[in-house]
Write an enzyme that holds these catalytic residues in place. Structure first.
Site, PDB file in Angstrom:
ATOM      1  CG  HIS A 179      -1.993  -1.065   1.118  1.00  0.00           C
ATOM      2  ND1 HIS A 179      -2.437  -1.778   2.212  1.00  0.00           N
ATOM      3  CD2 HIS A 179      -2.691  -1.543   0.047  1.00  0.00           C
ATOM      4  CE1 HIS A 179      -3.369  -2.635   1.827  1.00  0.00           C
ATOM      5  NE2 HIS A 179      -3.529  -2.513   0.519  1.00  0.00           N
ATOM      6  CD  GLU A 182      -0.027   0.218   4.512  1.00  0.00           C
ATOM      7  OE1 GLU A 182       0.606  -0.858   4.518  1.00  0.00           O
ATOM      8  OE2 GLU A 182      -1.269   0.277   4.459  1.00  0.00           O
ATOM      9  CG  HIS A 307       0.354  -4.304   5.088  1.00  0.00           C
ATOM     10  ND1 HIS A 307      -0.310  -3.750   4.027  1.00  0.00           N
ATOM     11  CD2 HIS A 307       0.658  -5.575   4.694  1.00  0.00           C
ATOM     12  CE1 HIS A 307      -0.416  -4.633   3.037  1.00  0.00           C
ATOM     13  NE2 HIS A 307       0.173  -5.756   3.434  1.00  0.00           N
ATOM     14  CD  GLU A 380      -1.765  -3.804   9.096  1.00  0.00           C
ATOM     15  OE1 GLU A 380      -1.198  -2.695   9.042  1.00  0.00           O
ATOM     16  OE2 GLU A 380      -2.529  -4.220   8.202  1.00  0.00           O
TER      17      GLU A 380
END
Length: 417
Positions: A179, A182, A307, A380
């Site tokens: 993404h 990020e 991420h 994450e």
């Protein structure tokens, strides 16, 4: 600038944040909802309710401890409130982007916005990989997955004691920057390269390690275009309705579009694309992983896709709440969970099955396991929350937050056999 970003990141004092955004004293009447508002959603305490939020078309930024952070239109916010959820407006997303960029516009994205130059641009990332390959010719091999939609190279670097040879050793893959916004994840992959090429890991002698610092170079470049953050998530592939972008992490072939875990709307942030692997970046990565099937056996044994944000360690499946299902036995799930918990204990993240957050389909981790039985995790990264600043933490945290995962990386490498 860094002081301002921490003001916005603070979880407490939503009224104060509103005052900062609207230019009126705390306690004053809430301003008219902006076209793209940043909201804290409370009441989505289960995976089912969080999935309902994700399916509403909002841009989900993060979710943790019963609170989701989303960008929503006034109509979307009203629809979620009608479902019994509480939404607190934390600011105007577009105004916060402009303010977060320091109000400085440059004609070209020669670097990150002022104060964040410690992050690597695409060109700087490529140069860093070239430097590593040049400095360590015996233990590195720099090549390419292919081209992005806009024609940028997607570099991949191999690290091993005899990198030029295809040895009979377990292989491990690390991927970052799926993404666009990020950017801390690109730094994570570059940190892995630096640590492993500096001789800090015994795994170089017993593994073949592949690192892809940016799976979405077009989006990453666009996200800092003009010297201002754009808040961009998807790739830069045009859609039939005039919008731009497919979410690469909803475009993988396994269970693509199966379970209402992605959007059919090209305007949505989680748009799955018109067909599986329609995004060239996804097709390139899938082709590489497919190519590592040698003699009928997949050589890649472990994988982490990095991420931001929420500080989570997640494992398959994302397309179903079930733990034991097609493609996942109880023993396999228990193995995923055990290693995930070990990695989370090492970095202080929270471990969970991916669908424990909310349902997704067409994501890389489900494909890696469902198609190839690769032990695949989603990390994450930092911070645990933060709205806009969750995607754009100050460059001063790069060293601390990337090295924070050293132990977890080593745990995966140990278990990739």
């Amino acid at each position: 600038m860094h002081t301002l970003r921490r003001v916005f990141a603070a979880a407490a004092g939503v009224a104060t944040v509103l005052a900062l955004v609207a230019g009126q004293p705390a306690g004053a009447q809430e301003p008219t909802a902006p076209d793209q508002g940043l909201y804290q959603v409370r009441g989505a305490d289960t995976a089912t309710s969080r999935t309902a939020v994700a399916r509403s078309g909002v841009d989900v930024l993060g979710a943790r401890d019963g609170t989701m952070e989303v960008v929503a239109s006034p109509a979307q916010a009203d629809a979620l409130r009608a479902k019994g959820l509480t939404l607190d407006l934390a600011g105007d997303w577009l105004a916060m982007l402009a303010r977060r960029s320091g109000g400085v516009s440059r004609a070209a994205a020669a670097d990150f916005p002022a104060g964040d130059e410690g992050y690597h641009t695409y060109d700087e990332m490529v140069a860093a990989l070239q430097a590593a390959a040049s400095a360590h010719p015996d233990t590195t091999a720099l090549s390419s997955l292919g081209d992005s939609y806009e024609g940028r190279d997607i570099p991949i670097i191999k690290i091993s004691d005899n990198a030029a040879a295809d040895e009979d050793e377990p292989e491990v893959l690390f991927t970052c920057n799926m993404h666009a916004r990020e950017h801390l994840t690109t730094e994570m992959c570059l940190h892995i390269v630096d640590r492993l090429t500096s001789g800090a890991s015994e795994f170089v002698n017993s593994r073949e390690i592949y690192v892809v610092p940016s799976l979405n170079p077009d989006g990453s470049v666009y996200d800092i275009s003009g010297g201002e953050y754009q808040g961009w998530r998807k790739n830069r592939q045009p859609n039939s309705n005039g919008t731009v972008g497919t979410d690469p992490n909803r475009n993988f072939s396994y269970k693509w579009g199966c379970c209402d875990g992605s959007s059919t709307s090209p305007s949505a942030e989680d748009y799955r694309g018109p067909s599986a692997r329609s995004a060239p970046e996804v097709a390139a990565l899938q082709a590489f992983v497919d190519s590592r099937v040698v003699g009928g056996v997949q050589q890649i044994k472990g994988h982490i896709d990095f991420h931001t944000f929420s500080e989570l360690v997640l494992w398959p499946f994302g397309h179903t709440f079930d733990t034991v299902t097609e493609g996942m036995t109880q023993a396999e799930y228990d193995h995923f969970k055990s290693i995930g918990q070990q990695m989370a204990a090492s970095n202080g993240y929270t471990p969970d099955q991916s669908s424990g957050l909310y349902i997704t389909d067409g994501d890389i981790n489900d494909w890696m396991w469902g198609q190839h039985k690769v032990l695949s995790y989603c990390f994450e990264m930092y911070p645990s929350s933060g709205g806009l600043d969750g995607f754009y933490p100050p460059d001063e945290v790069i060293a601390e937050q990337t090295s924070r995962n050293d132990g977890a990386v080593d745990i995966l490498l140990t278990n990739a056999t």
